[in-house]
Design a protein around this motif. Structure first.
Motif, PDB file in Angstrom:
ATOM      1  N   GLN A  94      51.518  36.158  39.910  1.00 51.37           N
ATOM      2  CA  GLN A  94      50.595  37.269  40.159  1.00 51.37           C
ATOM      3  C   GLN A  94      49.512  36.833  41.137  1.00 51.37           C
ATOM      4  O   GLN A  94      49.048  35.704  41.104  1.00 51.37           O
ATOM      5  CB  GLN A  94      49.962  37.723  38.849  1.00 51.37           C
ATOM      6  N   HIS A  95      49.118  37.749  41.944  1.00 47.35           N
ATOM      7  CA  HIS A  95      48.107  37.444  42.950  1.00 47.35           C
ATOM      8  C   HIS A  95      46.904  38.375  42.832  1.00 47.35           C
ATOM      9  O   HIS A  95      46.095  38.458  43.745  1.00 47.35           O
ATOM     10  CB  HIS A  95      48.707  37.556  44.361  1.00 47.35           C
ATOM     11  N   GLU A  96      46.829  39.081  41.708  1.00 49.50           N
ATOM     12  CA  GLU A  96      45.709  40.003  41.522  1.00 49.50           C
ATOM     13  C   GLU A  96      44.415  39.212  41.297  1.00 49.50           C
ATOM     14  O   GLU A  96      44.398  38.222  40.550  1.00 49.50           O
ATOM     15  CB  GLU A  96      45.970  40.922  40.329  1.00 49.50           C
ATOM     16  N   THR A  97      43.344  39.695  41.929  1.00 47.38           N
ATOM     17  CA  THR A  97      42.066  38.999  41.825  1.00 47.38           C
ATOM     18  C   THR A  97      41.563  38.952  40.398  1.00 47.38           C
ATOM     19  O   THR A  97      41.038  37.930  39.930  1.00 47.38           O
ATOM     20  CB  THR A  97      41.018  39.689  42.721  1.00 47.38           C
ATOM     21  N   GLU A  98      41.743  40.073  39.651  1.00 48.25           N
ATOM     22  CA  GLU A  98      41.218  40.105  38.283  1.00 48.25           C
ATOM     23  C   GLU A  98      41.925  39.087  37.391  1.00 48.25           C
ATOM     24  O   GLU A  98      41.317  38.541  36.450  1.00 48.25           O
ATOM     25  CB  GLU A  98      41.337  41.505  37.675  1.00 48.25           C
ATOM     26  N   ASP A  99      43.206  38.793  37.656  1.00 48.69           N
ATOM     27  CA  ASP A  99      43.904  37.771  36.882  1.00 48.69           C
ATOM     28  C   ASP A  99      43.294  36.394  37.121  1.00 48.69           C
ATOM     29  O   ASP A  99      43.113  35.596  36.195  1.00 48.69           O
ATOM     30  CB  ASP A  99      45.384  37.751  37.251  1.00 48.69           C
ATOM     31  N   LYS A 100      42.978  36.127  38.376  1.00 49.20           N
ATOM     32  CA  LYS A 100      42.350  34.848  38.694  1.00 49.20           C
ATOM     33  C   LYS A 100      40.950  34.757  38.092  1.00 49.20           C
ATOM     34  O   LYS A 100      40.557  33.710  37.546  1.00 49.20           O
ATOM     35  CB  LYS A 100      42.280  34.650  40.210  1.00 49.20           C
ATOM     36  N   VAL A 101      40.220  35.862  38.175  1.00 50.27           N
ATOM     37  CA  VAL A 101      38.872  35.871  37.603  1.00 50.27           C
ATOM     38  C   VAL A 101      38.927  35.592  36.110  1.00 50.27           C
ATOM     39  O   VAL A 101      38.138  34.813  35.556  1.00 50.27           O
ATOM     40  CB  VAL A 101      38.165  37.213  37.893  1.00 50.27           C
ATOM     41  N   GLN A 102      39.879  36.227  35.428  1.00 46.88           N
ATOM     42  CA  GLN A 102      40.002  36.009  33.999  1.00 46.88           C
ATOM     43  C   GLN A 102      40.348  34.547  33.699  1.00 46.88           C
ATOM     44  O   GLN A 102      39.797  33.945  32.769  1.00 46.88           O
ATOM     45  CB  GLN A 102      41.092  36.920  33.410  1.00 46.88           C
ATOM     46  N   GLY A 103      41.225  33.971  34.496  1.00 48.52           N
ATOM     47  CA  GLY A 103      41.588  32.572  34.297  1.00 48.52           C
ATOM     48  C   GLY A 103      40.407  31.634  34.489  1.00 48.52           C
ATOM     49  O   GLY A 103      40.191  30.712  33.691  1.00 48.52           O
ATOM     50  N   PHE A 104      39.633  31.883  35.535  1.00 47.02           N
ATOM     51  CA  PHE A 104      38.463  31.035  35.771  1.00 47.02           C
ATOM     52  C   PHE A 104      37.419  31.202  34.665  1.00 47.02           C
ATOM     53  O   PHE A 104      36.753  30.249  34.280  1.00 47.02           O
ATOM     54  CB  PHE A 104      37.851  31.341  37.140  1.00 47.02           C
ATOM     55  N   LYS A 105      37.274  32.419  34.158  1.00 49.14           N
ATOM     56  CA  LYS A 105      36.335  32.646  33.058  1.00 49.14           C
ATOM     57  C   LYS A 105      36.727  31.851  31.816  1.00 49.14           C
ATOM     58  O   LYS A 105      35.870  31.405  31.053  1.00 49.14           O
ATOM     59  CB  LYS A 105      36.260  34.130  32.714  1.00 49.14           C
ATOM     60  N   LEU A 106      38.025  31.686  31.609  1.00 45.82           N
ATOM     61  CA  LEU A 106      38.510  30.940  30.449  1.00 45.82           C
ATOM     62  C   LEU A 106      38.398  29.430  30.648  1.00 45.82           C
ATOM     63  O   LEU A 106      38.569  28.677  29.687  1.00 45.82           O
ATOM     64  CB  LEU A 106      39.968  31.311  30.153  1.00 45.82           C
ATOM     65  N   GLY A 107      38.105  28.988  31.855  1.00 40.62           N
ATOM     66  CA  GLY A 107      37.899  27.569  32.091  1.00 40.62           C
ATOM     67  C   GLY A 107      38.917  26.908  32.980  1.00 40.62           C
ATOM     68  O   GLY A 107      38.888  25.674  33.144  1.00 40.62           O
ATOM     69  N   ALA A 108      39.857  27.658  33.558  1.00 42.42           N
ATOM     70  CA  ALA A 108      40.836  27.067  34.462  1.00 42.42           C
ATOM     71  C   ALA A 108      40.142  26.553  35.722  1.00 42.42           C
ATOM     72  O   ALA A 108      39.099  27.058  36.123  1.00 42.42           O
ATOM     73  CB  ALA A 108      41.901  28.090  34.833  1.00 42.42           C
ATOM     74  N   VAL A 109      40.744  25.533  36.342  1.00 47.53           N
ATOM     75  CA  VAL A 109      40.153  24.964  37.549  1.00 47.53           C
ATOM     76  C   VAL A 109      40.869  25.410  38.813  1.00 47.53           C
ATOM     77  O   VAL A 109      40.344  25.257  39.917  1.00 47.53           O
ATOM     78  CB  VAL A 109      40.133  23.426  37.472  1.00 47.53           C
ATOM     79  N   ASP A 110      42.107  25.967  38.669  1.00 49.43           N
ATOM     80  CA  ASP A 110      42.853  26.315  39.888  1.00 49.43           C
ATOM     81  C   ASP A 110      44.052  27.190  39.514  1.00 49.43           C
ATOM     82  O   ASP A 110      44.375  27.359  38.328  1.00 49.43           O
ATOM     83  CB  ASP A 110      43.338  25.036  40.579  1.00 49.43           C
ATOM     84  N   PHE A 111      44.693  27.738  40.536  1.00 47.17           N
ATOM     85  CA  PHE A 111      45.922  28.530  40.398  1.00 47.17           C
ATOM     86  C   PHE A 111      46.963  27.986  41.377  1.00 47.17           C
ATOM     87  O   PHE A 111      46.618  27.627  42.510  1.00 47.17           O
ATOM     88  CB  PHE A 111      45.662  30.005  40.718  1.00 47.17           C
ATOM     89  N   VAL A 112      48.210  27.913  40.914  1.00 43.47           N
ATOM     90  CA  VAL A 112      49.341  27.603  41.797  1.00 43.47           C
ATOM     91  C   VAL A 112      50.281  28.804  41.767  1.00 43.47           C
ATOM     92  O   VAL A 112      50.740  29.221  40.693  1.00 43.47           O
ATOM     93  CB  VAL A 112      50.084  26.334  41.350  1.00 43.47           C
ATOM     94  N   ALA A 113      50.537  29.360  42.932  1.00 39.34           N
ATOM     95  CA  ALA A 113      51.342  30.578  43.003  1.00 39.34           C
ATOM     96  C   ALA A 113      52.830  30.254  43.039  1.00 39.34           C
ATOM     97  O   ALA A 113      53.267  29.254  43.617  1.00 39.34           O
ATOM     98  CB  ALA A 113      50.954  31.385  44.245  1.00 39.34           C
ATOM     99  N   LYS A 114      53.577  31.092  42.356  1.00 42.07           N
ATOM    100  CA  LYS A 114      55.051  31.030  42.439  1.00 42.07           C
ATOM    101  C   LYS A 114      55.505  31.888  43.614  1.00 42.07           C
ATOM    102  O   LYS A 114      54.905  32.937  43.875  1.00 42.07           O
ATOM    103  CB  LYS A 114      55.665  31.542  41.143  1.00 42.07           C
ATOM    104  N   PRO A 115      56.560  31.532  44.293  1.00 42.56           N
ATOM    105  CA  PRO A 115      57.365  30.305  44.173  1.00 42.56           C
ATOM    106  C   PRO A 115      56.583  29.094  44.646  1.00 42.56           C
ATOM    107  O   PRO A 115      55.714  29.186  45.514  1.00 42.56           O
ATOM    108  CB  PRO A 115      58.569  30.582  45.062  1.00 42.56           C
ATOM    109  N   TYR A 116      56.855  27.909  44.058  1.00 47.94           N
ATOM    110  CA  TYR A 116      56.081  26.718  44.294  1.00 47.94           C
ATOM    111  C   TYR A 116      56.360  26.118  45.664  1.00 47.94           C
ATOM    112  O   TYR A 116      57.507  26.064  46.115  1.00 47.94           O
ATOM    113  CB  TYR A 116      56.405  25.668  43.227  1.00 47.94           C
TER     114      TYR A 116
END
Length: 378
Positions: A94-116
């Motif tokens: 997923q590349h939606e901004t809100e998904d990334k925002v939610q992940g960062f709020k939970l404490g994630a440090v980064d995202f790796v997009a599929k396909p790798y």
């Protein structure tokens, strides 16, 4: 113990959480070939158990999984003291901004997009493991420095306590020595001079009709003995006022204030709310010496027109204030004022508070609080 702690120079240990076997194997092979130690988990429950058993240096976490999704796994990892500092990198198509925002709020440090992209995955993994190791190293240094600082503080506190005890001991020894000297001067020298004065007085009376020169010499010697005897008594009183031992603090203060006014010519108003203070002898001595030193400073340096002395017995403490309307103290030039230092140390011996306020041209105020129930530092 984590792999990094066992081998801090190695590539690191990574926990991959991915419910798709092909993707899981692809990432595992990629990281294994790069030298990383890899652990696998195909669902959230398995990931949590593995991470809690032995925290890895990095978690690669898929978001969309059956049962507990990646967001919930991340939330639980960050809520657990054992795993909250482990960096989490989300794996997501997923590349939606809100998904990334939610992940960062939970404490994630980064995202790796599929396909790798292999180079991208390796670069991000390496970066976050290195950052984690730097953070861990800094935290360890902070802990070591904090431990060293706390140890130094304990040693400093112990040294300060010893210094306070030594100061109290020296004050006690000095006061005892002054008392001994005052008694010897008063009892031995004073008595000898008194006897000599009586004998000279007798000779003056007996020889008044003889040679005028002899009578004059005897009268002069008699007056010299009288003046010396007065000086001896004054020195004895300065060393240790007998009134302080015989009649108590209030009477000794009244007598000293009266003598101060007489000798200095500076009017001194005394206020006390007790005819006698029910305190220990050592505290009474400290209060008398503080007042004595403060008035001595006024006479020598203040050029004051008047002084006020207050000694008030409160519920929990004795409050002592000496205030003059003199020239005040000049700005500090770095020199030690041992009179003030001595007064401050006397108060500290009893766990009290000392304050000095001075305004050039408007006088100086010295205030001290002696707690009545405080143990003395001896």
């Amino acid at each position: 113990m984590s792999l990094a702690e066992k081998n801090p120079a190695g590539p690191g240990e990574v926990l991959i959480v991915e419910d798709t076997p092909a993707s899981l194997q692809l990432l595992s092979d990629l990281l294994t070939q790069a030298g990383y130690a890899v652990r696998q988990a195909q669902d959230g429950e398995m990931a949590l158990l593995s991470a809690r058993e032995r925290p890895p240096e990095l978690v690669l976490l898929d978001i969309r999984m059956p049962g507990i999704d990646g967001y919930e796994v991340c939330r639980r990892l960050k809520a657990d003291p054992r795993t909250r500092d482990v960096p989490v990198v989300f794996l997501s198509a997923q590349h939606e901004t809100e998904d990334k925002v939610q992940g960062f709020k939970l404490g994630a440090v980064d995202f790796v997009a599929k396909p790798y992209q292999p180079d991208e995955v390796l670069a991000r993994v390496r970066t976050h493991i290195e950052l984690r190791r730097l953070q861990t190293g800094l935290e360890q240094r902070v802990r070591e420095r904090t431990a060293d600082y706390e140890q130094s503080q304990k040693k400093l506190q112990a040294s300060w306590q010893q210094l306070q005890e030594l100061t109290g001991f020296l004050q006690t020894v000095r006061e005892e020595e002054r008392t001994r000297m005052a008694r010897e001067i008063h009892d031995e020298l004073g008595q000898a001079l008194t006897a000599l004065r009586i004998d000279l007085g007798w000779l003056v009376n007996k020889c008044s009709g003889d040679d005028p020169r002899i009578a004059e010499k005897l009268a002069s010697a008699h007056q010299l003995v009288v003046r010396t005897l007065d000086a001896v008594r004054r020195i004895s009183e300065d060393l240790r006022p007998g009134m302080l031992d015989d009649l108590g603090l209030a009477a000794a203060i009244e007598n000293h204030v009266a003598k101060f006014t007489e000798h200095s010519g500076i009017p001194c108003a005394l206020t006390m709310n007790r005819e006698e203070f029910g305190i220990a002898d050592d505290m009474a001595t400290a209060i008398f010496r503080l007042t004595q030193e403060a008035l001595t400073n006024v006479a020598r340096h203040a050029a004051a027109h008047s002084v006020k002395v207050e000694i008030l017995d409160g519920d929990d403490a004795i409050h002592v204030t000496v205030q003059d309307d003199g020239s005040g103290l000049p700005p500090s030039n770095g020199r030690k004022t041992f009179g003030l230092l001595g007064m401050r140390e006397r108060v500290k011996m009893f766990g009290g508070k000392f304050d000095m306020a001075s305004v050039p041209g408007k006088g100086t105020r010295i205030a001290a609080i002696f707690p009545k129930n405080q143990e003395v530092n001896e």
